[in-house]
Motif scaffolding. Structure first.
Motif, PDB file in Angstrom:
ATOM      1  N   TYR A 317       0.785  -0.825  -0.178  1.00  0.00           N
ATOM      2  CA  TYR A 317      -0.038  -0.012   0.125  1.00  0.00           C
ATOM      3  C   TYR A 317       0.999   1.902   0.044  1.00  0.00           C
ATOM      4  O   TYR A 317       0.087   2.024  -0.925  1.00  0.00           O
ATOM      5  CB  TYR A 317      -1.100   0.024   1.577  1.00  0.00           C
ATOM      6  N   HIS A 318       2.063   2.062   0.674  1.00  0.00           N
ATOM      7  CA  HIS A 318       2.679   2.580   0.638  1.00  0.00           C
ATOM      8  C   HIS A 318       3.720   2.364  -0.539  1.00  0.00           C
ATOM      9  O   HIS A 318       3.984   1.563  -0.659  1.00  0.00           O
ATOM     10  CB  HIS A 318       3.576   2.612   2.498  1.00  0.00           C
ATOM     11  N   THR A 319       4.268   3.521  -0.691  1.00  0.00           N
ATOM     12  CA  THR A 319       4.189   3.576  -1.977  1.00  0.00           C
ATOM     13  C   THR A 319       6.016   3.926  -2.153  1.00  0.00           C
ATOM     14  O   THR A 319       6.928   5.517  -2.295  1.00  0.00           O
ATOM     15  CB  THR A 319       4.512   5.309  -2.777  1.00  0.00           C
ATOM     16  N   HIS A 320       6.270   3.207  -1.333  1.00  0.00           N
ATOM     17  CA  HIS A 320       7.893   3.068  -1.596  1.00  0.00           C
ATOM     18  C   HIS A 320       8.797   2.668  -2.588  1.00  0.00           C
ATOM     19  O   HIS A 320      10.156   2.956  -2.436  1.00  0.00           O
ATOM     20  CB  HIS A 320       8.715   1.618  -0.798  1.00  0.00           C
ATOM     21  N   HIS A 321       8.308   3.171  -3.500  1.00  0.00           N
ATOM     22  CA  HIS A 321       9.076   3.388  -5.133  1.00  0.00           C
ATOM     23  C   HIS A 321       9.009   4.791  -5.280  1.00  0.00           C
ATOM     24  O   HIS A 321       9.512   5.497  -6.335  1.00  0.00           O
ATOM     25  CB  HIS A 321       7.989   2.337  -5.993  1.00  0.00           C
ATOM     26  N   HIS A 322       9.099   5.495  -4.796  1.00  0.00           N
ATOM     27  CA  HIS A 322       8.394   6.676  -4.620  1.00  0.00           C
ATOM     28  C   HIS A 322       9.283   7.097  -3.518  1.00  0.00           C
ATOM     29  O   HIS A 322       9.068   7.377  -2.067  1.00  0.00           O
ATOM     30  CB  HIS A 322       7.169   7.551  -4.018  1.00  0.00           C
ATOM     31  N   HIS A 323      11.097   7.896  -3.811  1.00  0.00           N
ATOM     32  CA  HIS A 323      11.457   8.517  -3.113  1.00  0.00           C
ATOM     33  C   HIS A 323      12.334   9.894  -3.350  1.00  0.00           C
ATOM     34  O   HIS A 323      13.184   9.799  -4.477  1.00  0.00           O
ATOM     35  CB  HIS A 323      12.177   7.629  -2.116  1.00  0.00           C
ATOM     36  N   PRO A 324      11.672  10.730  -4.159  1.00  0.00           N
ATOM     37  CA  PRO A 324      12.273  12.014  -4.540  1.00  0.00           C
ATOM     38  C   PRO A 324      13.276  12.106  -3.828  1.00  0.00           C
ATOM     39  O   PRO A 324      13.635  12.743  -2.408  1.00  0.00           O
ATOM     40  CB  PRO A 324      10.910  13.194  -4.301  1.00  0.00           C
TER      41      PRO A 324
END
Length: 366
Positions: A317-324
């Motif tokens: 559920y958490h968007t661990h692919h998004h780490h800007p």
């Protein structure tokens, strides 16, 4: 749990898929205790690194030399959204960067945490942007190096409450664990965008975090704000439903949690700051691509009622692919600061562009 399915990790655009491919390429599991030497694999074939200059550059940077650099990293051990931290320990991502990282479970106030980082009692920490930004406005010597993921906050209610959307909170009593918490700030911002005054049109009431559901069961409130793992576990009960989350709309592609580094570490040991940030980003990529493996790493910290399948569901559920990092992160920090202005949390005189520039550090520029 249709919302979980809707927002799960399977819905990735091409950019996210490429990022994820890089994550899988950067690391391979080491075993239960992560005791073996870490052997990074080659970059996966077919991945266009030209789309990711940060990853292309970082992949070729050698690890720190000499004895492993000891660091202290503060976190909230009960926060399942921080799964990449035990992953980084267990699967060698810190070791790959020649770091010896001690995780410190920190349960004090945010001001105390940021002071601990600023004064060297801790070298870094992870926390929620909407909790950290106000104290950082006051000038703590802590620099934000990266976002880590999105998806920490939800609005829940009883299935038959008649509260079906965020706007339905107008005129309602809503339970929160902390009247100054990031979830109250976030959903206050969303209400303001709907033309609802969150300070006048909603009656916010504080309850102990583990009793939020009891408040709604007793009819004392009509909805409550919660974070995973409790929110996810409560939603397994069909008497509850999710009304909103911070993965709705434009926020689906924004990070809610951030990495903060001791300012003196950034200035005096920039390569160490870079190595720590890189290890965390690599672990986040790995978590995104290996949710079942990551769930097992977090299991010792999860509530006893949470199964491995539950933890994996939360990790997905958490968007661990998004780490800007870089300009993307600075835009997100400015946007959050602007949002906090709109609900009178930030001073109206604060220049949010200068604020974002001041608190952000590009550790990959060294």
């Amino acid at each position: 749990m249709s919302n979980d399915n809707k927002r799960g990790g399977s819905h990735l655009d091409r950019r996210h898929l490429l990022q994820a491919g890089l994550g899988a390429a950067f690391a391979a599991p080491l075993g239960a205790l992560g005791a073996q030497a870490f052997a990074p694999q080659a970059i996966a074939p077919g991945v266009d690194l030209s789309e990711f200059p940060l990853c292309r550059t970082a992949a070729g940077v050698p690890a720190l030399t000499g004895a492993p650099r000891k660091l202290k990293l503060s976190w909230n051990a009960g926060a399942v959204c921080l799964t990449p931290l035990p992953v980084a320990i267990e699967h060698g991502f810190f070791q790959k960067q020649n770091l010896d990282v001690e995780l410190i479970n920190y349960s004090g106030s945010t001001d105390q945490l940021l002071e601990a980082i600023a004064t060297g009692k801790s070298d870094a920490g992870l926390g929620m942007a909407l909790r950290w930004l106000k104290p950082l406005e006051q000038g703590f010597d802590v620099k934000i190096a990266a976002g880590t993921h999105g998806g920490c906050m939800r609005v829940l209610t009883r299935a038959n409450s008649g509260v079906d959307k965020l706007a339905d909170l107008k005129g309602k009593i809503v339970a929160v664990g902390d009247l100054g918490g990031p979830d109250k700030n976030f959903f206050s911002i969303q209400l303001a965008k709907l033309g609802i005054d969150p300070n006048k049109d909603v009656d916010w009431r504080a309850y102990p975090g583990n009793l939020l559901d009891v408040a709604v069961q007793k009819g004392e409130v009509q909805a409550f704000l919660a974070s995973d793992p409790l929110a996810y576990l409560w939603l397994k009960d069909s008497q509850y439903k999710e009304v909103a989350s911070n993965l709705d709309g434009e926020y689906r592609d924004k990070s809610c949690c951030i990495v903060g580094l001791r300012g003196s570490l950034v200035r005096e040991e920039p390569q160490v700051a870079r190595a720590l940030t890189q290890a965390l980003l690599d672990a986040a990529m790995f978590t995104s691509q290996n949710p079942s493996v990551a769930a097992k790493a977090f299991q010792p910290y999860a509530p006893k009622t949470a199964t491995i399948a539950d933890i994996e569901g939360m990790v997905r559920y958490h968007t661990h692919h998004h780490h800007p990092v870089g300009e993307v992160l600075k835009r997100e920090l400015k946007a959050y600061a602007d949002d906090l202005k709109s609900v009178q949390v930030f001073k109206q005189s604060t220049d949010t562009a200068k604020f974002a520039e001041r608190i952000y550090v590009d550790v990959f520029a060294v």
